[in-house]
Design a protein around this motif. Structure first.
Motif, PDB file in Angstrom:
ATOM      1  N   TYR A  32       0.966  -1.194  -0.037  1.00 61.25           N
ATOM      2  CA  TYR A  32      -0.140   0.148   0.116  1.00 61.25           C
ATOM      3  C   TYR A  32       0.944   1.158   0.094  1.00 61.25           C
ATOM      4  N   LYS A  33       0.562   2.215  -0.762  1.00 55.87           N
ATOM      5  CA  LYS A  33       1.327   3.361  -0.799  1.00 55.87           C
ATOM      6  C   LYS A  33       0.273   4.704  -1.037  1.00 55.87           C
ATOM      7  N   TYR A  34       0.573   5.655  -0.167  1.00 57.05           N
ATOM      8  CA  TYR A  34      -0.146   6.944  -0.267  1.00 57.05           C
ATOM      9  C   TYR A  34       0.672   8.034  -0.711  1.00 57.05           C
ATOM     10  N   THR A  35       0.480   9.004  -1.489  1.00 55.83           N
ATOM     11  CA  THR A  35       1.262   9.808  -1.877  1.00 55.83           C
ATOM     12  C   THR A  35       0.433  11.329  -2.040  1.00 55.83           C
ATOM     13  N   SER A  36       0.878  12.205  -1.420  1.00 56.39           N
ATOM     14  CA  SER A  36       0.442  13.427  -1.329  1.00 56.39           C
ATOM     15  C   SER A  36       1.234  14.362  -2.359  1.00 56.39           C
ATOM     16  N   TYR A  37       0.654  14.943  -3.322  1.00 54.25           N
ATOM     17  CA  TYR A  37       1.266  15.760  -4.352  1.00 54.25           C
ATOM     18  C   TYR A  37       0.731  17.012  -4.318  1.00 54.25           C
ATOM     19  N   SER A  38       1.450  18.087  -4.282  1.00 53.16           N
ATOM     20  CA  SER A  38       1.133  19.622  -4.287  1.00 53.16           C
ATOM     21  C   SER A  38       1.918  20.397  -5.008  1.00 53.16           C
ATOM     22  N   GLN A  62      -2.487   3.730  -3.736  1.00 52.30           N
ATOM     23  CA  GLN A  62      -2.154   2.666  -4.574  1.00 52.30           C
ATOM     24  C   GLN A  62      -2.084   1.340  -3.511  1.00 52.30           C
ATOM     25  N   VAL A  63      -2.724   0.317  -4.275  1.00 53.10           N
ATOM     26  CA  VAL A  63      -2.640  -1.208  -3.506  1.00 53.10           C
ATOM     27  C   VAL A  63      -1.971  -2.016  -4.644  1.00 53.10           C
ATOM     28  N   ARG A  64      -1.179  -3.004  -4.229  1.00 48.02           N
ATOM     29  CA  ARG A  64      -0.538  -4.125  -5.324  1.00 48.02           C
ATOM     30  C   ARG A  64      -0.701  -5.342  -4.340  1.00 48.02           C
ATOM     31  N   PHE A  65      -1.180  -6.263  -5.146  1.00 45.34           N
ATOM     32  CA  PHE A  65      -0.965  -7.817  -4.501  1.00 45.34           C
ATOM     33  C   PHE A  65      -0.528  -8.664  -5.382  1.00 45.34           C
ATOM     34  N   VAL A  66       0.542  -9.717  -5.153  1.00 45.10           N
ATOM     35  CA  VAL A  66       1.391 -10.630  -6.036  1.00 45.10           C
ATOM     36  C   VAL A  66       1.251 -11.768  -5.175  1.00 45.10           C
ATOM     37  N   ALA A  67       0.717 -12.835  -6.016  1.00 41.40           N
ATOM     38  CA  ALA A  67       0.852 -14.245  -5.486  1.00 41.40           C
ATOM     39  C   ALA A  67       1.186 -15.155  -6.350  1.00 41.40           C
ATOM     40  N   PRO A  68       1.865 -16.079  -6.065  1.00 42.41           N
ATOM     41  CA  PRO A  68       2.226 -17.336  -6.850  1.00 42.41           C
ATOM     42  C   PRO A  68       0.858 -18.144  -6.724  1.00 42.41           C
ATOM     43  N   LEU A  69       0.362 -18.654  -8.108  1.00 41.09           N
ATOM     44  CA  LEU A  69      -0.423 -19.831  -8.140  1.00 41.09           C
ATOM     45  C   LEU A  69       0.185 -21.063  -7.954  1.00 41.09           C
ATOM     46  N   ASN A  70       1.285 -21.351  -8.619  1.00 44.22           N
ATOM     47  CA  ASN A  70       2.422 -22.422  -8.451  1.00 44.22           C
ATOM     48  C   ASN A  70       3.517 -22.037  -8.709  1.00 44.22           C
ATOM     49  N   ASP A  71       4.542 -23.048  -8.962  1.00 42.14           N
ATOM     50  CA  ASP A  71       5.761 -22.686  -8.975  1.00 42.14           C
ATOM     51  C   ASP A  71       6.248 -21.873 -10.192  1.00 42.14           C
ATOM     52  N   GLU A  72       5.342 -21.960 -11.245  1.00 39.21           N
ATOM     53  CA  GLU A  72       5.587 -21.395 -12.378  1.00 39.21           C
ATOM     54  C   GLU A  72       4.572 -20.341 -12.790  1.00 39.21           C
ATOM     55  N   THR A  73       3.821 -19.839 -12.004  1.00 39.28           N
ATOM     56  CA  THR A  73       2.806 -18.903 -12.514  1.00 39.28           C
ATOM     57  C   THR A  73       2.476 -17.903 -11.317  1.00 39.28           C
ATOM     58  N   SER A  74       2.323 -16.713 -11.623  1.00 36.68           N
ATOM     59  CA  SER A  74       1.864 -15.830 -10.637  1.00 36.68           C
ATOM     60  C   SER A  74       0.979 -14.806 -11.172  1.00 36.68           C
ATOM     61  N   ILE A  75       0.139 -14.146 -10.108  1.00 33.93           N
ATOM     62  CA  ILE A  75      -0.717 -13.020 -10.601  1.00 33.93           C
ATOM     63  C   ILE A  75      -0.368 -11.657  -9.989  1.00 33.93           C
ATOM     64  N   GLU A  76      -0.697 -10.595 -10.726  1.00 30.37           N
ATOM     65  CA  GLU A  76      -0.461  -9.448 -10.091  1.00 30.37           C
ATOM     66  C   GLU A  76      -1.812  -8.530 -10.096  1.00 30.37           C
ATOM     67  N   ILE A  77      -2.328  -7.702  -8.982  1.00 28.72           N
ATOM     68  CA  ILE A  77      -3.380  -6.995  -9.142  1.00 28.72           C
ATOM     69  C   ILE A  77      -2.893  -5.543  -8.517  1.00 28.72           C
ATOM     70  N   ASN A  78      -3.062  -4.547  -9.498  1.00 23.95           N
ATOM     71  CA  ASN A  78      -3.062  -3.254  -8.953  1.00 23.95           C
ATOM     72  C   ASN A  78      -4.305  -2.355  -9.012  1.00 23.95           C
ATOM     73  N   SER A  79      -4.333  -1.464  -7.945  1.00 20.39           N
ATOM     74  CA  SER A  79      -5.452  -0.511  -8.076  1.00 20.39           C
ATOM     75  C   SER A  79      -4.891   0.722  -7.504  1.00 20.39           C
ATOM     76  N   VAL A  80      -5.332   1.887  -8.155  1.00 24.34           N
ATOM     77  CA  VAL A  80      -4.919   3.244  -7.871  1.00 24.34           C
ATOM     78  C   VAL A  80      -6.200   4.134  -7.856  1.00 24.34           C
ATOM     79  N   THR A  81      -6.488   4.698  -6.815  1.00 20.85           N
ATOM     80  CA  THR A  81      -7.426   5.812  -7.012  1.00 20.85           C
ATOM     81  C   THR A  81      -6.796   7.258  -6.513  1.00 20.85           C
ATOM     82  N   GLU A  82      -7.258   8.292  -7.214  1.00 20.76           N
ATOM     83  CA  GLU A  82      -6.863   9.741  -7.036  1.00 20.76           C
ATOM     84  C   GLU A  82      -7.718  10.637  -6.936  1.00 20.76           C
TER      85      GLU A  82
END
Length: 380
Positions: A32-38, A62-82
């Motif tokens: 998780y990351k929060y950024t304040s831009y001014s 920002q939220v990011r999730f990474v997970a292996p499905l098995n030894d050779e495959t992984s998924i990544e999910i990213n969400s950003v709100t501004e």
């Protein structure tokens, strides 16, 4: 938040990654990351014809999730709100002593953007591939995009070659179109590709080089700028090189990056960035960073439009003007078994005086900003 502002914030916080040897993740990770831009308010010495002096403030989650499905495959999910509020430069006009005077919007701009993307990756013994799908939504802008990448490692995994391609389809529906005689609806398409090469020269030295090409087609003008008329196509290319050097006596690493950009609108830019990643004990890193950037103007850029300007294409957008920019930042990271956090700060200032070329009339819309981030990571 419009696309240009998104890119400005992204480029301020980080540079595009070069090719690197990819390995399959073995743990689940959530970030998780929060950024304040001014942005700084309009300076007192700027001639402001109309509008508000208070520029954009943006909050980013920002939220990011990474997970292996098995030894050779992984998924990544990213969400950003501004969420964005403030005033934006609309354009320029001829001011006192033939300098450019600024026309700003009111401070009533309030926008929100949400972005979601999903990536699936497959890792084999000496190569990997990934496919990415995503969408971005604003009140006046939407984008659907997809991409794919492939990477090979060889020479005992001391060498890596990566390539990829992406496509996006954007739809624009400007607000207050009838009131300000803006376009009601337009579209654009973007196709891009990249090629990267990474080489471990020694156990402590890595060199990376890369190149990319992008083609934009469709409506490329900014409907929120005054008298902004741009070509309906643009092609651009970049070339970059990076050095990563571990300095054993200091227990630190030196990062040096250079990037060259050129496009069919005759804009060229150069970026040099240097970072020093200092290890402090076993659980802390401190990274100061300095970055210098300058660009030439687009072929149809004018500091302001006058009656004698009957050009087919014209824009006084500060992002197309000649200028230079300096930024300085620092990042603190601390690590434990399953948890880490980082705090970063960056200050960015653009000015015509920072350009190595002489700029006769500075664009009064040039931006300076600060950005502060807090990041959290948990691994299990």
């Amino acid at each position: 938040m419009n696309t240009a502002t998104q890119l400005l914030l992204a480029s301020a916080m980080s540079l595009p990654a070069l090719a690197h040897a990819a390995t399959a993740p073995t743990d689940r990770v959530i970030d998780y990351k929060y950024t304040s831009y001014s942005e700084d308010d309009i300076a007192k010495d700027i001639e402001l014809l109309v509008g508000d002096k208070s520029r954009y403030s943006i909050d980013v989650h920002q939220v990011r999730f990474v997970a292996p499905l098995n030894d050779e495959t992984s998924i990544e999910i990213n969400s950003v709100t501004e969420s964005l509020s403030g005033a934006s430069p609309w354009g320029t006009s001829q001011g006192t002593d033939n300098n450019a005077a600024l026309v700003m919007s009111g401070a009533s701009i309030v926008e929100e953007r949400s972005d979601f993307n999903f990536t699936i990756s497959r890792f084999l013994s000496n190569h990997s591939w990934s496919v990415n799908l995503g969408s971005s939504q604003e009140n006046d802008y939407s984008s659907m995009y997809m991409g794919t990448g492939h990477e090979w490692t060889f020479n005992k995994k001391n060498t890596a070659i990566a390539m990829g391609a992406s496509f996006s389809l954007d739809a624009l529906h400007p607000s207050d179109a009838e009131e300000y005689q803006r376009v009601v609806s337009e579209n654009k398409q973007t196709v891009s590709g990249f090629l990267g090469f990474s080489q471990n020269l020694t156990a402590k030295t890595v060199v990376q080089i890369g190149a990319s090409y992008t083609s934009n087609q469709g409506f490329l003008s900014d409907p929120y700028k005054l008298n902004d008329r741009r070509p309906s196509s643009k092609s651009s290319a970049t070339a970059n090189i990076a050095l990563r050097q571990f300095v054993e006596t200091a227990n630190a690493a030196m990062h040096i990056d250079y990037r060259y950009y050129a496009d069919s609108w005759q804009t060229q830019s150069h970026t040099v960035e240097a970072s020093w990643v200092q290890n402090i004990g076993d659980h802390t890193q401190l990274t100061p960073t300095a970055r210098y950037y300058f660009q030439t103007e687009a072929s149809f850029y004018e500091p302001y439009e006058v009656s004698t300007n009957k050009m087919e294409f014209i824009s006084s957008d500060y992002r197309l003007s000649p200028y230079g920019a300096l930024s300085f930042g620092v990042k603190l990271e601390q690590f434990w078994r399953n948890f880490s956090y980082d705090i970063s700060f960056i200050y960015y200032q653009s000015d015509a005086d920072f350009s190595p070329q002489k700029v006769l009339i500075e664009n009064p819309g040039l931006v300076s900003f600060t950005a502060t981030s807090l990041g959290l990571r948990y691994t299990w």
